[in-house]
Design an enzyme around this catalytic site. Structure first.
Site, mmCIF file in Angstrom:
data_model
loop_
_atom_site.group_PDB
_atom_site.id
_atom_site.type_symbol
_atom_site.label_atom_id
_atom_site.label_comp_id
_atom_site.label_asym_id
_atom_site.label_seq_id
_atom_site.Cartn_x
_atom_site.Cartn_y
_atom_site.Cartn_z
ATOM 1 N N LYS A 114 -67.678 8.294 -8.165
ATOM 2 C CA LYS A 114 -68.792 9.000 -7.533
ATOM 3 C C LYS A 114 -69.576 8.083 -6.621
ATOM 4 O O LYS A 114 -70.105 8.530 -5.604
ATOM 5 C CB LYS A 114 -69.711 9.653 -8.578
ATOM 6 N N LYS A 196 -57.190 15.646 -10.142
ATOM 7 C CA LYS A 196 -57.754 16.773 -10.916
ATOM 8 C C LYS A 196 -58.405 17.815 -10.008
ATOM 9 O O LYS A 196 -58.978 17.478 -8.974
ATOM 10 C CB LYS A 196 -58.735 16.177 -11.946
ATOM 11 N N LYS A 199 -64.685 20.944 -8.860
ATOM 12 C CA LYS A 199 -65.491 21.913 -8.112
ATOM 13 C C LYS A 199 -66.177 21.297 -6.905
ATOM 14 O O LYS A 199 -66.621 22.010 -6.029
ATOM 15 C CB LYS A 199 -66.458 22.671 -9.020
HETATM 16 P P1 ATP Z 1 -67.615 17.964 -10.277
HETATM 17 O O1 ATP Z 1 -66.542 18.085 -9.252
HETATM 18 O O2 ATP Z 1 -68.951 18.549 -9.833
HETATM 19 O O3 ATP Z 1 -67.716 16.620 -10.921
HETATM 20 P P2 ATP Z 1 -66.043 19.262 -12.337
HETATM 21 O O4 ATP Z 1 -65.193 20.334 -11.757
HETATM 22 O O5 ATP Z 1 -65.374 18.025 -12.801
HETATM 23 O O6 ATP Z 1 -67.264 18.983 -11.397
HETATM 24 P P3 ATP Z 1 -67.870 19.399 -14.596
HETATM 25 O O7 ATP Z 1 -69.142 20.167 -14.576
HETATM 26 O O8 ATP Z 1 -67.963 17.930 -14.434
HETATM 27 O O9 ATP Z 1 -66.841 19.943 -13.530
HETATM 28 O O10 ATP Z 1 -67.092 19.742 -15.931
HETATM 29 C C1 ATP Z 1 -67.276 20.826 -16.786
HETATM 30 C C2 ATP Z 1 -66.174 20.819 -17.821
HETATM 31 O O11 ATP Z 1 -64.930 21.190 -17.218
HETATM 32 C C3 ATP Z 1 -65.924 19.457 -18.452
HETATM 33 O O12 ATP Z 1 -65.633 19.635 -19.822
HETATM 34 C C4 ATP Z 1 -64.696 18.936 -17.750
HETATM 35 O O13 ATP Z 1 -63.953 18.035 -18.540
HETATM 36 C C5 ATP Z 1 -63.928 20.222 -17.529
HETATM 37 N N1 ATP Z 1 -63.043 20.106 -16.371
HETATM 38 C C6 ATP Z 1 -63.423 19.853 -15.095
HETATM 39 N N2 ATP Z 1 -62.356 19.857 -14.266
HETATM 40 C C7 ATP Z 1 -61.275 20.103 -15.044
HETATM 41 C C8 ATP Z 1 -59.883 20.229 -14.773
HETATM 42 N N3 ATP Z 1 -59.413 20.088 -13.558
HETATM 43 N N4 ATP Z 1 -59.044 20.493 -15.800
HETATM 44 C C9 ATP Z 1 -59.521 20.646 -17.055
HETATM 45 N N5 ATP Z 1 -60.825 20.531 -17.376
HETATM 46 C C10 ATP Z 1 -61.701 20.270 -16.397
#
Ligand code: ATP
Ligand code: LTN
Length: 331
Positions: A114, A196, A199
């Protein structure tokens, strides 16, 4: 009677929930609500580690609450709330921060990623982010934390902090365990299937949002990066196809092997069309529920106010003990 296990998890209200968030986390949240005491939080303070537009942020935060409910979480069974409504999160975060080494935080890969991506705003909140996460979890004496695989390192740190606190000040926190799905703990980007699905990805074709329309889902899955093998197989050498099989499997309940045998000898075109159909079928009731909740702001408010009240009481119980253990004068 045996104490029911406590479950805590949360997502940051930024952007919009993805299929990765659902499969990696929310699907298990729903599963765990049956037999555990669950708290599902919208970790709005964590989102502030990246600059937010205040008006937009308020809307997204409320929309996240509606998305939690739309994915099926029962507000009667679970405590659903905003992190910023329970001030003990930040209080405990300070105390735990005084028991966390800079060296430990320096090793966090999410911080490294980040800060690379936000070079103009490498703030101290981004650095201490995992301490606030540890506070979220430990504040409720959590036993189980359902998250995706990317949160493993943060959870390891939480466990270390809890054990250190217990050693120094006496048994206070249970050591929480991570709870990840057997398959689907890391849903990959549709455009770069070795990364991964996230969002905050700038390439919108990489992610499927729970709010995407049917047309968009079809387009994104059609454009998903695959390979030239033209064999539907569940193996690391074909990460794009493997990811689509994973999505298919997690949303239908079929095992990866069953999906593979169903599509033996079939082409990628047909498999993609069917995968899009599976996703659309899953999203249809979600979208309908979401729209219903968004038309009912009074209900949304009732959910988060009740949630915060219930969370506050549990949090205060823990804090009374923590303050005592640390030698702070009780209020
Ligand atoms: P950002 O891109 O804003 O960091 P993010 O998509 O990683 O967001 P978070 O709010 O950080 O989302 O995560 C919410 C939950 O979703 C966490 O438990 C995280 O481990 C899970 N998660 C996020 N992305 C994935 C993915 N690609 N596959 C499985 N689990 C995920
Ligand atoms: N860091 C997590 C979000 C989060 C969280 C938590 C998850 C903050 N506090 C407590 C589980 C438990 C993420 O997914 N980025």
């Amino acid at each position: 009677m045996k104490r029911k296990k406590v479950v805590f998890s949360g997502a940051q209200p930024t952007g919009s929930l993805t299929l990765g968030n659902y499969i990696g986390a929310l699907q298990n949240w729903k599963f765990l609500e049956k037999e555990h005491n669950c708290l599902y939080c919208i970790v709005d303070l964590h989102s502030l580690t990246v600059r937010q537009d205040p008006e937009e942020f308020r809307k997204i935060s409320l929309s996240f609450l509606a998305q939690y409910l739309a994915s099926g979480l029962d507000p009667e069974k679970n405590i659903i709330f905003f992190q910023s409504h329970v001030p003990q999160h930040t209080e405990l975060s300070w105390i735990l921060g005084c028991n966390t080494y800079v060296g430990e935080l320096n090793r966090m890969t999410q911080f490294k990623d980040k800060s690379e991506r936000n070079r103009d705003n490498v703030n101290s909140g981004l650095f201490t982010y995992p301490v606030l996460m540890a506070a979220d979890i430990l504040l409720y004496k959590t036993d189980l934390v359902p998250v995706g695989e990317d949160q493993k390192q943060h959870l390891e740190l939480t466990r270390d902090i809890a054990a250190r606190f217990n050693n120094l000040y006496g048994e206070t926190f249970p050591i929480p365990e991570i709870y990840t799905p057997k398959i689907g703990a890391k849903i990959m980007s549709l455009q770069e299937p070795t990364k991964k699905m996230s969002k905050s990805d700038e390439n919108l074709n990489s992610t499927i949002l729970l709010m995407d329309s049917e047309d968009i889902v079809v387009k994104k899955i059609k454009r998903a990066v695959t390979d030239s093998e033209n064999v539907i197989a569940y193996r690391d050498e074909q990460p794009g196809i493997k990811n689509l099989i994973t999505i298919y499997s997690c949303l239908t309940g079929l095992s990866a092997e069953e999906v593979v045998s169903k599509y033996e000898g079939k082409g990628y075109g047909m498999f993609k069309t069917d995968t899009a159909e599976v996703v659309i079928e899953f999203l249809r009731p979600f979208r309908k529920n979401y729209e219903d909740y968004m038309r009912n702001p009074d209900f949304i408010e009732k959910v988060y106010k009740t949630g915060a009240q219930r969370a506050y009481e549990l949090a205060e119980d823990t804090m009374i003990l923590v303050r005592e253990r640390m030698g702070l004068i009780q209020k």
